[in-house]
Design an enzyme around this catalytic site. Structure first.
Site, PDB file in Angstrom:
ATOM      1  CE  LYS A  31      -9.632  -0.229   6.171  1.00  0.00           C
ATOM      2  NZ  LYS A  31      -8.027  -0.655   6.031  1.00  0.00           N
ATOM      3  CD  GLU A  86      -2.755   1.028   2.472  1.00  0.00           C
ATOM      4  OE1 GLU A  86      -3.739   2.003   2.377  1.00  0.00           O
ATOM      5  OE2 GLU A  86      -2.960   0.164   2.954  1.00  0.00           O
TER       6      GLU A  86
END
Length: 431
Positions: free
Chosen positions: A251, A235
């Protein structure tokens, strides 16, 4: 500071071996950062590999306003800066917040360093560039003479202990769901920490094993004297190039399957999952709001929503948000308005950070903070520190933290299983 600079032609076929040689060459330095893209194609990747070895100057920023001190240090002497920001910087950015739990490893709250030597491989993997206060040709010869292998056979078998049992974890998820039902928050990222103990751990071998099993685009091996981080993060937290800033929150997580057909079914199910999409869009909106505090009005754009990306252990749902910085906004301003990253807190951010400190049992420190670099021109790229192992060679304590985003629709047993999937990806190295 004057640096000597030289470039050397390489090929994609030899880049992997070269990265191993560079890592072995850099390992003896007491301060170093090794950042690896692991060959992931992306329009936003500036480098395939970026390495900083040795500290010419430390920017510790132990001041009432560390981000301002970092910005001023860079403005006074523009140069490469590599380093980290701990999650607990939140307590300075939001003075009403605090961290009740003791630190396990003791990483400085915010620390960057001006390296003696910077090595980088371009995203096309055709050129190695060395910038150094020494002779780059000598550095290149030392790298070529370094070993092209890292022995992982000596990694010990270790068991991690976690103060949070399955029943306790599930009970906490239920408690957090009640907070959501009561309107305290919409989504909260909840994590738990496991620890093991081993003196003399070969952290380079552990990182190599982790980076082999779980190659990720924001992998990092980081050393600050006796403190180490071995990171397999997929990420990006925040990237700045010119006057454009970009964030890519994750997410939504689903396991992989060895059966290709089943794996595609799982991937498609993740893309259609209402709960995962709800989590993702909430964090996307939070990031849009964060960036709006430093970007020009009307410039915030969602470049991609609900993108599904595949990694060796899991499928992930990733969105991309970008904006144009205001003329008076600096890289420090962009960090100030968006840190900690929403994907590791939840929404609304201030309230969930209070709940995180209340219900988690350890201080996050470097976990869910960031590591990365700032260029001499003031551009930067920072990751989200997840899927990571942390080690202190003075105490022998090794730790990992894992968890997930909780919404009212969360199923506690499923959240436990997701947390354990992420934990297993780290713990399997020691089995």
């Amino acid at each position: 500071m004057h640096r000597n600079k030289a470039s050397y032609q390489i090929t994609p076929a030899t880049a992997g071996i070269l990265k191993t040689r560079i890592l072995n060459w850099a390992a003896p330095y007491s301060i170093l950062a090794f950042l690896d893209n692991n060959g992931y194609p992306s329009p936003y990747s500036g480098y395939e590999c970026l390495v900083a070895a040795g500290a010419h100057r430390i920017v510790a920023c132990d001041t009432p306003d560390p981000l301002l001190a970092l910005q001023e240090a860079h403005a006074q002497q523009p140069d490469w800066l590599f380093g980290h920001i701990c999650y607990d910087l939140k307590n300075i950015l939001e003075p009403k917040l605090s961290s009740a739990h003791p630190a396990i490893h003791g990483f400085p709250l915010l620390q960057f360093f001006v390296p003696e030597t910077v090595c980088y491989i371009d995203s096309g993997q055709t050129t190695l560039t060395i910038e150094t206060t020494a002779d780059p040709d000598n550095i290149y010869k030392e790298i070529q003479a370094a070993s092209d292998t890292i022995d992982t056979s000596g990694i010990p078998q270790l068991s991690f202990t976690d103060p949070m049992s399955r029943d306790m974890y599930i009970d906490t998820i239920e408690t957090l769901r009640r907070h959501i039902a009561d309107g305290d928050c919409y989504e909260i990222n909840y994590c738990t920490t496991g620890t093991a103990h081993h003196m003399g751990l070969d952290t380079l071998a552990v990182f190599h094993a982790l980076n082999t099993i779980s190659p990720a685009p924001f992998a990092a091996y980081y050393r600050l004297h006796n403190r180490y981080m071995m990171c397999a993060s997929p990420e990006r937290y925040l990237r700045k190039e010119g006057n454009t800033v970009l964030s890519q929150p994750i997410k939504g997580t689903a396991r992989r399957d060895n059966d290709p057909l089943k794996d595609e079914e799982i991937k498609a199910a993740l893309a259609a999952d209402i709960k995962e999409r709800a989590e993702n869009v909430m964090i996307t909106d939070l990031v849009r709001n964060d960036l709006a505090h430093c970007c020009r009005t009307g410039s915030i754009a969602v470049d991609e929503l609900f993108g599904i990306y595949t990694f060796p252990q899991v499928h992930q749902m990733i969105s991309t948000i970008s904006g144009t910085l205001r003329s008076d906004a600096t890289f420090a301003r962009a960090i100030r308005t968006s840190f900690p990253m929403g994907s590791m807190t939840g929404a609304p951010k201030h309230k969930v950070m209070q709940l995180i400190d209340r219900y988690e049992t350890t201080r996050r420190e470097l976990f869910s903070g960031t590591i990365g670099y700032i260029t001499p021109g003031g551009d930067m790229d920072l990751n989200v520190i997840i899927r990571s192992l942390f080690y202190n060679s003075a105490t022998g304590i090794l730790s990992r933290s894992t968890g997930g985003a909780i919404t009212y629709d969360s199923k506690p047993q499923s959240e436990w299983e997701e947390m354990r999937l992420k934990a297993w990806a780290l713990e399997r190295i020691f089995m």
